[in-house]
Scaffold this motif. Structure first.
Motif, PDB file in Angstrom:
ATOM      1  N   UNK A 187      -4.784  -3.859   4.559  1.00 58.16           N
ATOM      2  CA  UNK A 187      -4.277  -3.875   5.921  1.00 58.16           C
ATOM      3  C   UNK A 187      -2.906  -3.231   6.046  1.00 58.16           C
ATOM      4  N   UNK A 188      -2.308  -2.853   4.901  1.00 54.60           N
ATOM      5  CA  UNK A 188      -0.931  -2.370   4.959  1.00 54.60           C
ATOM      6  C   UNK A 188      -0.795  -1.000   5.608  1.00 54.60           C
ATOM      7  N   UNK A 189      -1.917  -0.367   5.941  1.00 59.00           N
ATOM      8  CA  UNK A 189      -1.829   0.897   6.670  1.00 59.00           C
ATOM      9  C   UNK A 189      -1.526   0.665   8.157  1.00 59.00           C
ATOM     10  N   UNK A 190      -1.650  -0.585   8.587  1.00 58.84           N
ATOM     11  CA  UNK A 190      -1.330  -0.935   9.969  1.00 58.84           C
ATOM     12  C   UNK A 190       0.126  -1.388  10.044  1.00 58.84           C
ATOM     13  N   UNK A 191       0.845  -0.911  11.024  1.00 56.96           N
ATOM     14  CA  UNK A 191       2.273  -1.184  11.112  1.00 56.96           C
ATOM     15  C   UNK A 191       2.588  -2.651  11.366  1.00 56.96           C
ATOM     16  N   UNK A 192       1.645  -3.397  11.920  1.00 61.64           N
ATOM     17  CA  UNK A 192       1.886  -4.807  12.216  1.00 61.64           C
ATOM     18  C   UNK A 192       1.103  -5.742  11.292  1.00 61.64           C
ATOM     19  N   UNK A 193       0.753  -5.239  10.105  1.00 57.72           N
ATOM     20  CA  UNK A 193      -0.005  -6.066   9.152  1.00 57.72           C
ATOM     21  C   UNK A 193       0.745  -7.344   8.803  1.00 57.72           C
ATOM     22  N   UNK A 194       2.062  -7.296   8.849  1.00 59.61           N
ATOM     23  CA  UNK A 194       2.855  -8.474   8.538  1.00 59.61           C
ATOM     24  C   UNK A 194       2.728  -9.590   9.558  1.00 59.61           C
TER      25      UNK A 194
END
Length: 197
Positions: free
Chosen positions: A140-147
């Motif tokens: 999911x780290x390719x999404x900017x809001x994965x955090x």
């Protein structure tokens, strides 16, 4: 030079029973699929209300219908789910089969809006209940809001993205964003085609 033009013959498209589900809308096929298979009913005889947010009670009822609305008996610990509501049997079935948990030890919050990560988590548990393959996962780290993804939903969202059920928009997952009826219809359509087949 060569000029090519195309025209769409609207008479060849399936007819929508809903005035707010028109040919050309991105959710057209999904809404008609959900409606024709009795997974999602209209909010009125002529309206699907694609932009209304799905509630927890609505979502569980859809999954209950997908499972042919089996008879249930027993009770849940949820004090906010009476036995005579339209979603009561669905909540009981989903709770007894580990598909849903409450928003608290004694609350289910049937009228609360479903977020995208809640939708992923509930579908993930439903797939496990149906003994479908849920081993797939995507980073999911390719999404900017994965955090922003909650810990309980991380594995489920990873699976949902891998299976093509949930797609990001502009590089974002929007896990806390509300899921509309159109979005849920589209995700259910993909679920049936990508996961159940």
């Amino acid at each position: 030079s060569l000029t090519v033009s195309f025209s769409l013959d609207m008479s060849t498209l399936p007819k929508s029973p809903f005035t707010d589900v028109v040919a050309g809308s991105w959710y057209f096929d999904a809404a008609l699929y959900a409606s024709s298979h009795n997974l999602m009913l209209g909010t009125s005889p002529t309206e699907f209300s694609p932009n209304i947010t799905m509630t927890r009670g609505m979502l569980v009822t859809v999954l209950y219908r997908m499972n042919r609305s089996p008879s249930v008996s027993g009770k849940t610990p949820f004090t906010d789910v009476r036995t005579d509501e339209w979603y009561s049997a669905a909540v009981l079935w989903a709770y007894q089969n580990g598909i849903v948990t409450g928003t608290g030890s004694t609350s289910f919050s049937p009228d609360a809006k479903v977020t995208r990560e809640q939708l992923a988590a509930i579908l993930y548990r439903y797939a496990q209940y149906k003994k479908l393959d849920t081993d797939a996962g995507a980073k999911l780290d390719s999404f900017s809001d994965a955090g922003n993804v909650s810990g309980y939903a991380s594995e489920a969202l990873s699976w949902a993205v891998s299976e093509g059920l949930i797609n990001g928009a502009s590089g974002r997952l929007m896990p806390k964003g509300d899921a509309t009826r159109a979005q849920v219809a589209a995700i259910l359509h993909r679920f049936v085609e990508n996961v159940m087949d």
